[in-house]
Structures are given as C-alpha cells and as structure tokens.
Design a protein around this motif. Sequence first.
Motif, PDB file in Angstrom:
ATOM      1  N   SER A 162       3.637  10.742   1.149  1.00 17.28           N
ATOM      2  CA  SER A 162       3.471  11.937   1.978  1.00 17.28           C
ATOM      3  C   SER A 162       2.935  11.550   3.343  1.00 17.28           C
ATOM      4  O   SER A 162       2.381  10.466   3.512  1.00 17.28           O
ATOM      5  N   PRO A 163       3.084  12.426   4.348  1.00 16.93           N
ATOM      6  CA  PRO A 163       2.498  12.130   5.663  1.00 16.93           C
ATOM      7  C   PRO A 163       0.999  11.874   5.565  1.00 16.93           C
ATOM      8  O   PRO A 163       0.473  11.015   6.275  1.00 16.93           O
ATOM      9  N   GLU A 164       0.320  12.575   4.645  1.00 17.91           N
ATOM     10  CA  GLU A 164      -1.119  12.352   4.476  1.00 17.91           C
ATOM     11  C   GLU A 164      -1.381  10.932   3.984  1.00 17.91           C
ATOM     12  O   GLU A 164      -2.288  10.254   4.454  1.00 17.91           O
ATOM     13  N   SER A 165      -0.557  10.507   2.997  1.00 19.69           N
ATOM     14  CA  SER A 165      -0.716   9.146   2.487  1.00 19.69           C
ATOM     15  C   SER A 165      -0.517   8.136   3.613  1.00 19.69           C
ATOM     16  O   SER A 165      -1.238   7.146   3.729  1.00 19.69           O
ATOM     17  N   MET A 166       0.512   8.393   4.453  1.00 20.41           N
ATOM     18  CA  MET A 166       0.786   7.463   5.558  1.00 20.41           C
ATOM     19  C   MET A 166      -0.424   7.361   6.471  1.00 20.41           C
ATOM     20  O   MET A 166      -0.796   6.277   6.912  1.00 20.41           O
ATOM     21  N   GLN A 167      -1.047   8.493   6.738  1.00 18.87           N
ATOM     22  CA  GLN A 167      -2.219   8.470   7.607  1.00 18.87           C
ATOM     23  C   GLN A 167      -3.366   7.699   6.977  1.00 18.87           C
ATOM     24  O   GLN A 167      -4.063   6.947   7.653  1.00 18.87           O
ATOM     25  N   GLN A 168      -3.530   7.863   5.672  1.00 16.82           N
ATOM     26  CA  GLN A 168      -4.610   7.141   5.001  1.00 16.82           C
ATOM     27  C   GLN A 168      -4.349   5.638   4.985  1.00 16.82           C
ATOM     28  O   GLN A 168      -5.252   4.829   5.202  1.00 16.82           O
ATOM     29  N   VAL A 169      -3.082   5.275   4.737  1.00 17.39           N
ATOM     30  CA  VAL A 169      -2.736   3.852   4.752  1.00 17.39           C
ATOM     31  C   VAL A 169      -2.955   3.286   6.153  1.00 17.39           C
ATOM     32  O   VAL A 169      -3.501   2.193   6.326  1.00 17.39           O
ATOM     33  N   ALA A 170      -2.547   4.050   7.173  1.00 13.30           N
ATOM     34  CA  ALA A 170      -2.708   3.601   8.559  1.00 13.30           C
ATOM     35  C   ALA A 170      -4.173   3.340   8.868  1.00 13.30           C
ATOM     36  O   ALA A 170      -4.539   2.307   9.444  1.00 13.30           O
ATOM     37  N   GLU A 171      -5.006   4.269   8.430  1.00  9.75           N
ATOM     38  CA  GLU A 171      -6.431   4.134   8.698  1.00  9.75           C
ATOM     39  C   GLU A 171      -6.993   2.908   7.980  1.00  9.75           C
ATOM     40  O   GLU A 171      -7.750   2.132   8.558  1.00  9.75           O
ATOM     41  N   ALA A 172      -6.573   2.717   6.732  1.00  8.62           N
ATOM     42  CA  ALA A 172      -7.101   1.609   5.939  1.00  8.62           C
ATOM     43  C   ALA A 172      -6.688   0.258   6.520  1.00  8.62           C
ATOM     44  O   ALA A 172      -7.402  -0.734   6.373  1.00  8.62           O
ATOM     45  N   LEU A 173      -5.514   0.208   7.180  1.00  2.08           N
ATOM     46  CA  LEU A 173      -5.001  -1.080   7.664  1.00  2.08           C
ATOM     47  C   LEU A 173      -5.071  -1.210   9.184  1.00  2.08           C
ATOM     48  O   LEU A 173      -4.481  -2.129   9.756  1.00  2.08           O
ATOM     49  N   ASP A 174      -5.777  -0.313   9.846  1.00  5.34           N
ATOM     50  CA  ASP A 174      -5.916  -0.333  11.306  1.00  5.34           C
ATOM     51  C   ASP A 174      -4.568  -0.303  12.020  1.00  5.34           C
ATOM     52  O   ASP A 174      -4.322  -1.060  12.960  1.00  5.34           O
ATOM     53  N   LEU A 175      -3.669   0.525  11.550  1.00  2.74           N
ATOM     54  CA  LEU A 175      -2.374   0.685  12.223  1.00  2.74           C
ATOM     55  C   LEU A 175      -2.284   2.118  12.716  1.00  2.74           C
ATOM     56  O   LEU A 175      -3.104   2.958  12.355  1.00  2.74           O
ATOM     57  N   THR A 176      -1.277   2.382  13.560  1.00  4.47           N
ATOM     58  CA  THR A 176      -1.093   3.776  13.957  1.00  4.47           C
ATOM     59  C   THR A 176      -0.253   4.470  12.883  1.00  4.47           C
ATOM     60  O   THR A 176       0.620   3.848  12.290  1.00  4.47           O
ATOM     61  N   PRO A 177      -0.499   5.758  12.641  1.00  2.00           N
ATOM     62  CA  PRO A 177       0.315   6.494  11.669  1.00  2.00           C
ATOM     63  C   PRO A 177       1.797   6.409  12.009  1.00  2.00           C
ATOM     64  O   PRO A 177       2.639   6.325  11.119  1.00  2.00           O
ATOM     65  N   ALA A 178       2.102   6.405  13.315  1.00  2.00           N
ATOM     66  CA  ALA A 178       3.504   6.343  13.730  1.00  2.00           C
ATOM     67  C   ALA A 178       4.156   5.055  13.232  1.00  2.00           C
ATOM     68  O   ALA A 178       5.290   5.062  12.760  1.00  2.00           O
ATOM     69  N   TYR A 179       3.418   3.946  13.322  1.00  2.33           N
ATOM     70  CA  TYR A 179       3.979   2.669  12.882  1.00  2.33           C
ATOM     71  C   TYR A 179       4.234   2.692  11.378  1.00  2.33           C
ATOM     72  O   TYR A 179       5.273   2.233  10.904  1.00  2.33           O
ATOM     73  N   MET A 219       0.822  -1.206   0.000  1.00  6.15           N
ATOM     74  CA  MET A 219       0.000   0.000   0.000  1.00  6.15           C
ATOM     75  C   MET A 219       0.859   1.261   0.000  1.00  6.15           C
ATOM     76  O   MET A 219       0.490   2.264  -0.597  1.00  6.15           O
ATOM     77  N   LEU A 220       2.016   1.200   0.661  1.00  5.57           N
ATOM     78  CA  LEU A 220       2.932   2.339   0.587  1.00  5.57           C
ATOM     79  C   LEU A 220       3.460   2.477  -0.839  1.00  5.57           C
ATOM     80  O   LEU A 220       3.588   3.581  -1.372  1.00  5.57           O
ATOM     81  N   ALA A 221       3.730   1.310  -1.483  1.00  8.99           N
ATOM     82  CA  ALA A 221       4.192   1.329  -2.868  1.00  8.99           C
ATOM     83  C   ALA A 221       3.118   1.930  -3.762  1.00  8.99           C
ATOM     84  O   ALA A 221       3.421   2.701  -4.678  1.00  8.99           O
TER      85      ALA A 221
END
Lengths: 524, 185
Positions: B65-82, B53-55
């Motif tokens: 981008s940090p925004e993308s990271m947040q969206q990926v985190a939300e989609a995969l139930d992870l924390t943005p930090a992880y 998903m990061l790819a």
Amino acid sequence: MSEHVVSLTVDGVEVKVPAGTPVIQAAERAGSVVPHYCYHPGIPSRPAQCRMCLVEIEGQPKLQPSCVMIAQEGMIVHTQSEQALEARRSVIEFLLLNHPLDCPICDAAGQCMLQDYAYETGQLSSRYEEPKLVLGRDRIAEDILYFADRCIICTRCVRFMEDIAGDNSLVVAQRGHKAYIDTFPGQELEHAFRGNIVDVCPVGALVHEDFVFKARAWDMDTAPGICAGCSQGCNIEVNVKENQVVRVKPRYNADVNGYWMCDEGRRHLVMANRGLRLDVPMIRRGDVLEAVTWSEAIEWIAASAPWGAGGVAVVHPGESNETLFALRELIGALGIAGGGYRMSRGEEVELPGFPRLKLRQDRAPNGAGAELFGFSETDAVPVPEAGQTLLVAGDRLLDAGSDYGAQAGFYVYLGTHMTEGASSATVILPLAGAGEADGTYVNFDGLVQRFHQAMQPPGVARPGWMVIDRLLREVEPDRPPMRDVAAAFGSMAAATPELEGLSWRGLGLKGGRTAGRATVTGAR
Amino acid sequence: MTRKIHPAVVSAQPFQVANLRPTDRLFEDEEGRDRLEKAISRYPDKRAALLPMLAYAQERNGWVSPESMQQVAEALDLTPAYVNSVATFYTMYNKHPTGRHMIQVCTCVACHLCGGEEVFEAFLEATGTVPGAMSEDGKYVVMEAECLGACGFATAVQVNDRYFENVTPETVGEVLARLEQDGGE
C-alpha cells in the motif's frame, strides 16, 4: 601532440578536443549536431537510454551512443552514415508509437525536439495500426503539468532533480511502454528550482501551468534579459506576446547561472509590470496632478526646481546602472548630498548541484550598482524637512502613507507605478519598468551584464537615464547628450573608474567584470 | 503466527501471502524490526534492502500500500517517490488489495496449450470478478500469471503460496470449495 588533446575526424572534418570530451560534443565542434534526447550538457548523469545519438565509428562493430563515447585519438566518426540514419529513424518510429501527435494544441510545438527530428528523419506515416496507449495527464507541482502521452521518458527532469537539485522525489514509475514520470501519489514537487524541469524537457510533456495555451512558439518575441529577482543576475530569455511577458526562460551563461534559474525569477518579470502603471508625466497645479507632455514637464521642472538647494533622495536597486548614474548627476545638480536605497531581503536558496547559482538574499538586481554610484543602504525612506527637496526614484513606497512628502518644498517622484506615497508629489515622471528598457546591472559578483528591451513601456514612459539626461540638458545646455543606451553607458564608464575599459558593445551578452571588484561592497 | 526467518532467506520468501496479518505499521513490532535489521545487515548499503522490505510488506498485508511504501521509505532513508518507482517497476508487488485468495492462473505456453485460458475464464466466472480486481466480499482476486514452473502439470494455478495442478475448467469449482474449506491457509 599534447596528451591532453585528442584529434578525431567527424564527417570528414578533423577536430581537436580536450581529452575526455564525449563524441557528441566533438561532433558539435566539427559542425555536426547529433540528434539527442536524454543527453543534456548541464546534467552530469548520462544514461545513454534514448539511443538517438547513435553514430558509426570506424572499427567498431556496432553503433555507439555518442553522448557517453569518449573521443579517442584518431577516431573516425560518421554521424550521417546510412546505418546511423536508419537507427535514428527506428528510434523516432518507436517514440511515435504511442505519441498522441497533438502538436496543434501542444505548447512545445515549434520548439520540440521530437517534432524537429521526426521531420528530419522520420517517416510520413506510422506503420503502427494498434490503438494508441493513453496515459492522461497529471499535476507534478503547484505550477507544473505533466502530459504523460507526450513523454518520451528521456528522464532529463528526473536527473535534473536528482543531480542538480538534490531532490529525489521525481521518479519514473511503472516500466516499458507504460512508464511515466511521477511524484509519490498525493505529493507534489516542492523545490525552489523545479521550473527547470520544464526547460530541460525536450518535448511538451512538462509545461508551466501559467503558460499552457498562452502562446505559440512562433508568435512570441524574444529578448535577452537579466533576471531582476535577486542579485545573482541570471541571464534570461524574455518571451513576449502582444506586449505581455508570457514566459521567462534561463539563457546559458557558464559564469552566472549555467542553464538554470529559480522559480521566483521566472515569476518575477511576469508579475513585475502588473498594477497601476504610470504612463504620462504629471505636474502639480494647485490641488491636482495634471497630465502634461514631456517637453512641458521638463521645461517646467527646469524652471521651477530649487537647483542646488539640497534635500533628501532615495533610489531603488532595481534601476539600471545608466539610470543610477544619471540619478547621481541629477541629485548633484539639486544639491542633495548622497542618496539611499532600500533593499528587500529574503531567504537564500541553494542549488546543490550547481553551487555558483543561488537565489540570493538581496532581492533586487543592482544593489552593487547602487553602491558603485555612491548610494548607501537605508532601512526607512528619508523624511524631508519642511520646504526641503525630496527625490524618490524607483522605490514603490509601499509602506508610505498618502501624506508622505507633504511637507517637502519640491517632491519629484520617478517611478513605474502610481502609489499612495506619491500622492503629494510636485511632479511625477513615468519610467520604463523591468523588461521595457535597455541597460546594465552589476551582479553580486561584480559582473556587469547587459539586458535588452523586450516590450514597449506603457504610454510615454521612458527609461530613467533618458528622462534625466533630457532634464539635465535643459538646465545645462552644454552637457554631452546620451543619445542612446550605448552613449549613456559610455558617459557612465568614462566617469566611473570601476567601469574602466568596459563599453556597451564590448560587454556583449556575457557581461564584463568591474575593475577593482573589491570596491563593489555591500552586495550579498 | 510468527515464523522465524533466517537472514539468508529473508528476500527469498514467497512473494505473496494474502491478507493474513493486516497491519498499519510495519516496523513497530518486534517481528518487523527484526526483519528490517536482518535485511539491512545483508547489504553494503541500506537502499539495497528495499526489495526485501517491499516483499515483507506484501507478505504481511497481501499488497504494498502507499502507506507501506512510506514506512519502508522512512526506514531506509529513501524518498517515498523512489520507493514507489521501484515498487511499480516490479509487477509482482501488488499495488492493489488482493483479497484473501489471490488466484494466479498460468497462461504461458504449456498451460495455454492445455487450456489455461479456459481455466482463467472459468475462475473469473465462478468468482464473478474481472481480471486483477478484488471481488466485492474481499475473498478473491483472479489474475493471469507468467510461467509458474509447473509445465508438467498444466494448467497450474497458484493461490497465495499454494499450488494446484492439472486444473481444468471442470475442477475450478473443486479448487474454490477447498479454499473455502481450508480458510486462508
């Protein structure tokens, strides 16, 4: 030989340990402390990544990390062999490559595992001639700073947050020599127990902002205490410099708080003694409260108080058992039938990875103790009838106006802080506050725990039990005196069936159970 | 342009296609949801779909981008930090905007021997940039790359998902002219 016990030899000392014990703990039992960074006894995950605890085990070709190597029957371990020492020296050399060596301004200096082991095993100078990598510093949380240059990436903080606090928002970012600890950009760590990451940090990378540059480790006085923030009764270590609390750290007690404590507790004692403190006894002469000596105050009260005439009383669940016991005696002598106490409450916060420890709803340390001595919870401060005696002990009367108690015939206020509600008092007696006296609390679980004086009370303020004992002996000269806190505890235990068999000395620093715990009710 | 991608190769996509279809929201259109669903279906747990998903985020935006990271985190139930921790661990996820043409010059052994460093310098000079930073007009970013697997044709240069081989400092101008001519594709 039981299959649940294995025996092994560490540095020539034979030890028996329960099966499943890691070698590092077995070694400790044998008297050899193996240097370590990433291993922390309170954190379950053990990545064995710092490579500091490598030891030589006979029959194994390579050195083994003793934190994850499980002790086996007949194992022969050498923690100080030439090979092991050489490996440790190399680890230290690697860790110091980019370390700024800013010990003179580092808050961890003197309590730093990197400093200790570098002195123990390292070399006097580095062979590294390249410029050091500078990573700078960052704010991890509202009250926690992160000095990335000092960090050795042991990941204890990350694993505390993940394993114990159940919060995955502290991570290692980047990799290799550029790695650092971080939250998501723009976010801060928000967890009621986050302060523990500072305690687990073996170096000075994570520091509480309110402690930065405050005190050197060797300038502080330390006393064992009990946190007065809630009814959990966390064991704490109070660090004091120049009679001011500069830091509160958790003190290990497996039965109560393990290695941890909450942030509210850390702030509690630092804040508790601020404000306008009472430091001298005062008695009312006409319209003014006049400062007097203790002997004057005691003699005056003994002579003028309406002994046995009855009245109303309110005490505070933050007072020690000794003081509450003495207060019960005093209330009895005044003829008051029972007293109340007010409990402030807050939201309960759990620590998922250590369920025994919670920030409890009862935000005072000794509600159980107050119940034990016959005080019952009330919502409002008692209002005396005209001419009646009023006794307020410890309650800061934050919601009372300056006319509170004006109609009372005799108004005794014992407390730590001057407050508006005490303006009409007939007599004000200054008490030692949190951290300024010895004593005991009963926690929510019925555990009686000792705490010790960490600093001097202001002026001539004294512990409540001492003041009341002196006053009661003025009235009844035959009373056996409470000469010190141990005697006070002794008199109290003798008169209280729930405390049977407990003594001040016997409690030690780990506490003792009340007999018949069921009788300690009302604690949450 | 939407390319249909079989789930079997969903994580094997080229790791950057610069700034072609910039978007704020990754998983709000059909393509995004489709990619997410396929990636998740390939692994026993959701977390494992993080790398693909990061790819995908990089494929769409040219960088993570940090925004993308947040969206990926939300989609995969992870924390943005992880997600940030994983994204920063891998150097091939770009954490900064890459411009329209991301020029990666191989300076590994074979290319180095054939003048890779000079080619790298020539690209920096021609585009007027410093290593890793986007040019002001948003067209170029020039960076060094580890072995691109084209050692037989040193010096190898990869621009987005396109290879240029046997590049010399003299032909750098030609390469840039062709990029200019072809647009982003």
